[in-house]
Design an enzyme around this catalytic site. Sequence first.
Site, PDB file in Angstrom:
ATOM      1  N   ASP A  44       9.000   4.027  24.123  1.00  0.00           N
ATOM      2  CA  ASP A  44       9.596   5.183  24.803  1.00  0.00           C
ATOM      3  C   ASP A  44      11.034   4.889  25.250  1.00  0.00           C
ATOM      4  O   ASP A  44      11.775   5.795  25.611  1.00  0.00           O
ATOM      5  CB  ASP A  44       8.756   5.569  26.038  1.00  0.00           C
ATOM      6  CG  ASP A  44       7.929   6.822  25.800  1.00  0.00           C
ATOM      7  OD1 ASP A  44       8.304   7.612  24.912  1.00  0.00           O
ATOM      8  OD2 ASP A  44       6.919   7.003  26.499  1.00  0.00           O
ATOM      9  N   GLN A  86       2.142   7.888  29.455  1.00  0.00           N
ATOM     10  CA  GLN A  86       2.480   9.301  29.647  1.00  0.00           C
ATOM     11  C   GLN A  86       2.837   9.556  31.109  1.00  0.00           C
ATOM     12  O   GLN A  86       2.078   9.216  32.017  1.00  0.00           O
ATOM     13  CB  GLN A  86       1.289  10.183  29.208  1.00  0.00           C
ATOM     14  CG  GLN A  86       1.548  11.671  29.279  1.00  0.00           C
ATOM     15  CD  GLN A  86       2.609  12.155  28.289  1.00  0.00           C
ATOM     16  OE1 GLN A  86       2.649  11.712  27.157  1.00  0.00           O
ATOM     17  NE2 GLN A  86       3.468  13.051  28.725  1.00  0.00           N
ATOM     18  N   LYS A 120       0.511  13.794  20.230  1.00  0.00           N
ATOM     19  CA  LYS A 120       1.084  12.504  19.806  1.00  0.00           C
ATOM     20  C   LYS A 120       0.065  11.717  18.984  1.00  0.00           C
ATOM     21  O   LYS A 120       0.397  11.131  17.955  1.00  0.00           O
ATOM     22  CB  LYS A 120       1.549  11.697  21.031  1.00  0.00           C
ATOM     23  CG  LYS A 120       2.823  12.272  21.653  1.00  0.00           C
ATOM     24  CD  LYS A 120       3.137  11.682  23.026  1.00  0.00           C
ATOM     25  CE  LYS A 120       4.340  12.383  23.643  1.00  0.00           C
ATOM     26  NZ  LYS A 120       4.631  11.961  25.030  1.00  0.00           N
TER      27      LYS A 120
END
Length: 294
Positions: free
Chosen positions: A120, A97, A53
Amino acid sequence: MTAKIIDGKQIAAELRQELKQKVAALKERGIVPGLGVILVGDDPASHSYVTAKERACAEIGLHSDDNRLPVDVSQPELMALIERMNADPKIHGILMQLPLPSQINEAEVLTKIAVDKDVDGFHPISVGRMVIGQKAFLPCTPHGVVQMLLRSGVTLEGAEVVIVGRSNIVGKPLANILMQKSAMGNATVTVCHTRTKNIAQHTLRADIVIAAAGRPNTITAEMVKPGAVVIDVGVNRIPDDTKKSGYRLVGDVDFDAVSQKAAMITPVPGGVGPMTITMLLYNTVESAAALCPA
Ligand code: NAP
């Protein structure tokens, strides 16, 4: 029939090229979109996702603020870091994450992220906005699937879509996006799961089958209508002695057999995966533009 391959790498590359131009335009106004990244613990898979990422951010000119924390980090320490990122004007998106270690209350952490930096799309307010059709950051994997379909010329309006899997990160949001009264939706959606009585009965009438179960061979050729579009979200490691790593990646679809029956199909790897990271970049660039209006 041999299915046309929907090339996720190529579609993702096209989208990243478009994003590069948007980033360049923002930079002319003195804005560098920034992604704050938080990774807790030593899980090798999480480390490789985060590295990928961050590399993708650098490729299109995004700034990333890397925070790798020990596995025994406390809840207050994590909450304080998120608070700092929420207030940092150089950070336009926050990536937490997952998974988090057991001492951390994941729901509390995700809710702490400022909604306008929730790239997200996991904050309950983002989810609620998505469900009622308001503007929201869409979760990256489902959004990537929809972009792949649209950019491959697949008609969503009126299509019968069957999704296998009902998780909060893939199945449920994907069903919601596809059923919205919008250019990304207007499909008729059925969601199957482990308690569905006869999955094939549903998939056999689908114009679009989307597999997100996390089990190899969940979708076989007998379960697919000739000419259907098949999207494979699944990523499964299976033992393979011919590989240095000792395993290879497969999806949830019996690719070889289904590709003889479907009109279009995504491979694994090289299908949905590259789109997921790209949609994270997309949301971060959108966030920077929204937080720093011209
Ligand atoms: P998850 O949380 O484990 O959910 C799996 C879902 O599939 C559940 O709803 C489960 O039903 C259902 N399911 C499992 N086995 C099934 C079967 N045999 N028949 C019907 N339904 C079945 O998984 P997830 O996080 O959604 O991820 C799904 C897959 O996508 C995984 O392989 C994951 O690695 C992959 N993934 C890929 C990307 C990417 O970027 N390519 C991103 C995210 C996830 P119940 O609810 O009844 O248990």
